[in-house]
Design a protein around this motif. Structure first.
Motif, PDB file in Angstrom:
ATOM      1  N   GLU A   1       5.727   1.240  19.576  1.00  0.00           N
ATOM      2  CA  GLU A   1       6.081   1.436  18.214  1.00  0.00           C
ATOM      3  C   GLU A   1       5.419   2.765  17.706  1.00  0.00           C
ATOM      4  O   GLU A   1       5.983   3.847  17.011  1.00  0.00           O
ATOM      5  CB  GLU A   1       6.060   0.558  17.104  1.00  0.00           C
ATOM      6  N   LEU A   2       4.005   2.751  18.049  1.00  0.00           N
ATOM      7  CA  LEU A   2       3.180   3.893  17.384  1.00  0.00           C
ATOM      8  C   LEU A   2       3.763   5.285  18.268  1.00  0.00           C
ATOM      9  O   LEU A   2       3.788   6.360  17.402  1.00  0.00           O
ATOM     10  CB  LEU A   2       1.696   3.783  17.658  1.00  0.00           C
ATOM     11  N   CYS A   3       4.000   5.042  19.357  1.00  0.00           N
ATOM     12  CA  CYS A   3       4.151   6.504  20.276  1.00  0.00           C
ATOM     13  C   CYS A   3       5.511   6.838  20.251  1.00  0.00           C
ATOM     14  O   CYS A   3       5.897   7.874  21.018  1.00  0.00           O
ATOM     15  CB  CYS A   3       3.645   6.331  21.553  1.00  0.00           C
ATOM     16  N   ASP A   4       6.540   5.875  19.825  1.00  0.00           N
ATOM     17  CA  ASP A   4       8.003   6.129  19.888  1.00  0.00           C
ATOM     18  C   ASP A   4       8.276   7.635  19.413  1.00  0.00           C
ATOM     19  O   ASP A   4       7.746   7.881  18.156  1.00  0.00           O
ATOM     20  CB  ASP A   4       8.732   5.031  19.107  1.00  0.00           C
ATOM     21  N   GLY A   5       8.861   8.208  20.093  1.00  0.00           N
ATOM     22  CA  GLY A   5       9.146   9.620  19.661  1.00  0.00           C
ATOM     23  C   GLY A   5       8.131  10.800  19.835  1.00  0.00           C
ATOM     24  O   GLY A   5       8.387  12.014  19.269  1.00  0.00           O
ATOM     25  N   ILE A   6       6.998  10.401  19.924  1.00  0.00           N
ATOM     26  CA  ILE A   6       5.852  11.211  19.832  1.00  0.00           C
ATOM     27  C   ILE A   6       5.252  11.666  21.405  1.00  0.00           C
ATOM     28  O   ILE A   6       4.953  12.514  21.451  1.00  0.00           O
ATOM     29  CB  ILE A   6       4.620  10.475  18.912  1.00  0.00           C
TER      30      ILE A   6
ATOM     31  N   LEU B   1      -1.447  14.387  14.765  1.00  0.00           N
ATOM     32  CA  LEU B   1      -0.974  14.612  13.187  1.00  0.00           C
ATOM     33  C   LEU B   1       0.148  13.782  13.225  1.00  0.00           C
ATOM     34  O   LEU B   1       0.500  12.998  12.113  1.00  0.00           O
ATOM     35  CB  LEU B   1      -0.476  16.251  13.149  1.00  0.00           C
ATOM     36  N   ALA B   2       1.069  13.656  14.214  1.00  0.00           N
ATOM     37  CA  ALA B   2       2.112  12.787  14.264  1.00  0.00           C
ATOM     38  C   ALA B   2       1.816  11.143  14.241  1.00  0.00           C
ATOM     39  O   ALA B   2       2.259  10.393  13.552  1.00  0.00           O
ATOM     40  CB  ALA B   2       3.110  12.837  15.509  1.00  0.00           C
ATOM     41  N   LEU B   3       0.656  11.133  14.758  1.00  0.00           N
ATOM     42  CA  LEU B   3      -0.099   9.531  15.086  1.00  0.00           C
ATOM     43  C   LEU B   3      -0.376   9.111  13.869  1.00  0.00           C
ATOM     44  O   LEU B   3      -0.237   8.102  13.371  1.00  0.00           O
ATOM     45  CB  LEU B   3      -0.912   9.548  16.127  1.00  0.00           C
ATOM     46  N   VAL B   4      -1.106   9.855  13.155  1.00  0.00           N
ATOM     47  CA  VAL B   4      -1.886   9.503  11.907  1.00  0.00           C
ATOM     48  C   VAL B   4      -0.799   9.633  10.584  1.00  0.00           C
ATOM     49  O   VAL B   4      -0.932   8.759   9.805  1.00  0.00           O
ATOM     50  CB  VAL B   4      -2.811  10.656  11.184  1.00  0.00           C
ATOM     51  N   GLU B   5       0.285  10.499  10.658  1.00  0.00           N
ATOM     52  CA  GLU B   5       1.259  10.400   9.680  1.00  0.00           C
ATOM     53  C   GLU B   5       2.071   9.028   9.628  1.00  0.00           C
ATOM     54  O   GLU B   5       2.367   8.330   8.827  1.00  0.00           O
ATOM     55  CB  GLU B   5       2.370  11.462   9.845  1.00  0.00           C
ATOM     56  N   ARG B   6       2.357   8.578  11.019  1.00  0.00           N
ATOM     57  CA  ARG B   6       2.952   7.255  11.273  1.00  0.00           C
ATOM     58  C   ARG B   6       1.950   6.083  10.873  1.00  0.00           C
ATOM     59  O   ARG B   6       2.494   5.156  10.294  1.00  0.00           O
ATOM     60  CB  ARG B   6       3.470   7.151  12.715  1.00  0.00           C
ATOM     61  N   LEU B   7       0.902   6.213  11.052  1.00  0.00           N
ATOM     62  CA  LEU B   7      -0.146   5.278  10.616  1.00  0.00           C
ATOM     63  C   LEU B   7      -0.539   5.194   9.040  1.00  0.00           C
ATOM     64  O   LEU B   7      -1.118   4.436   8.712  1.00  0.00           O
ATOM     65  CB  LEU B   7      -1.679   5.486  11.378  1.00  0.00           C
TER      66      LEU B   7
END
Length: 294
Positions: free
Chosen positions: A24-29, A51-57
């Motif tokens: 779920e965290l890495c989907d599309g990243i 940046l993409a990971l922390v935005e999702r978190l």
């Protein structure tokens, strides 16, 4: 932009707390293998991926890096304490294992002072475990000049230790002079600010240097100074060497030979009492080399 901190453990902890799976965290990243490597601290993410990971978190990059820094400092502190305990008993094999947790990324993020502390441990491992004297010598010189400037008027604790180590590998006039200058600087400090333990490092180094060229008068002078300080602060690590070489120099100069033998015998007793048997072995080797029987 590259992230120098290993942030994976922090990302994993926050992801777990928020109930995300890795998928779920890495989907599309990024792919699942990449997030697994990031979370195990085997690699650092690019700035874009981070940046993409922390935005999702739902957290900031600053928070991630700050927490990664705290984690790194905790690990460094833990490993340093373990290394110092092992170094105290000259267990350099254990120190070598401790050093494996200080990877290049962590090392590069340390202050120069902390890097020099790690360098000193690596130097001893290279010398005592790996037998790579030349590499140890090069590392000692490189580490010293990370902060030391010629004609220095101030010395850090780490510089003093490295000055002594460099002297151990090469007893050149310039290295001897540098050690003597550092010692003189320390002795001129306010008595309340003096670090007698560091003075013992330099005195021991200068004493061994004089011993190697059989300058018995110099050995007697330096060992007497060192013994006085070592006994004052009850430094059992240094007392045997100073005690032995003071007696040894008296014996070799053919003055007060009986007193010299007594002092050398006392050095062996101190080794046994303090369980510094590796020092005792070195003293025995010296006696055998000069064919002296106590």
């Amino acid at each position: 932009m590259n992230i120098r901190f290993r942030v994976g453990h922090v990302i994993k902890r926050i992801r777990t707390e928020m109930g995300y799976s890795q998928e779920e965290l890495c989907d599309g990243i990024c792919n699942i293998n990449s997030i697994a490597r990031i979370e195990s601290n085997k690699t650092s993410p690019s700035f874009e991926i981070l940046l993409a990971l922390v935005e999702r978190l739902g957290v900031s990059i600053e928070k991630i890096i700050a927490e990664a820094s705290l984690e790194q400092n905790r690990l460094y502190t833990q490993q340093r304490m373990a290394m110092e305990q092992h170094a105290e008993t000259n267990n350099w094999v254990a120190v070598k294992e401790d050093l494996k947790l200080i990877d290049d990324v962590m090392y590069q993020n340390l202050s120069i002072k902390k890097q020099q502390i790690i360098d000193i441990m690596r130097i001893e491992v290279l010398t005592s475990v790996d037998g790579e004297i030349y590499r140890a010598k090069l590392l000692a010189e490189k580490s010293l000049y990370k902060s030391y400037k010629d004609k220095a008027t101030y010395y850090t604790d780490e510089e003093i230790k490295l000055i002594n180590i460099v002297l151990r590998y090469e007893q050149s006039p310039s290295n001897i002079e540098r050690a003597e200058n550092a010692l003189a600087w320390m002795e001129n400090q306010n008595p309340y600010l003096q670090d007698n333990y560091l003075s013992l490092f330099l005195l021991n180094g200068l004493m061994i240097t004089a011993y190697m060229v059989e300058n018995w008068k110099k050995v007697l002078e330096v060992s007497s100074r060192g013994l006085q300080i070592a006994e004052q602060i009850e430094s059992m690590k240094f007392i045997p060497n100073f005690l032995f070489l003071k007696g040894f120099s008296l014996y070799m100069m053919n003055i007060e030979r009986d007193k010299g033998k007594v002092l050398m015998q006392e050095a062996f007793k101190v080794c046994e009492i303090s369980n510094h048997m590796y020092i005792r072995e070195g003293l025995i080797d010296t006696l055998m080399q000069y064919n002296i029987a106590l």
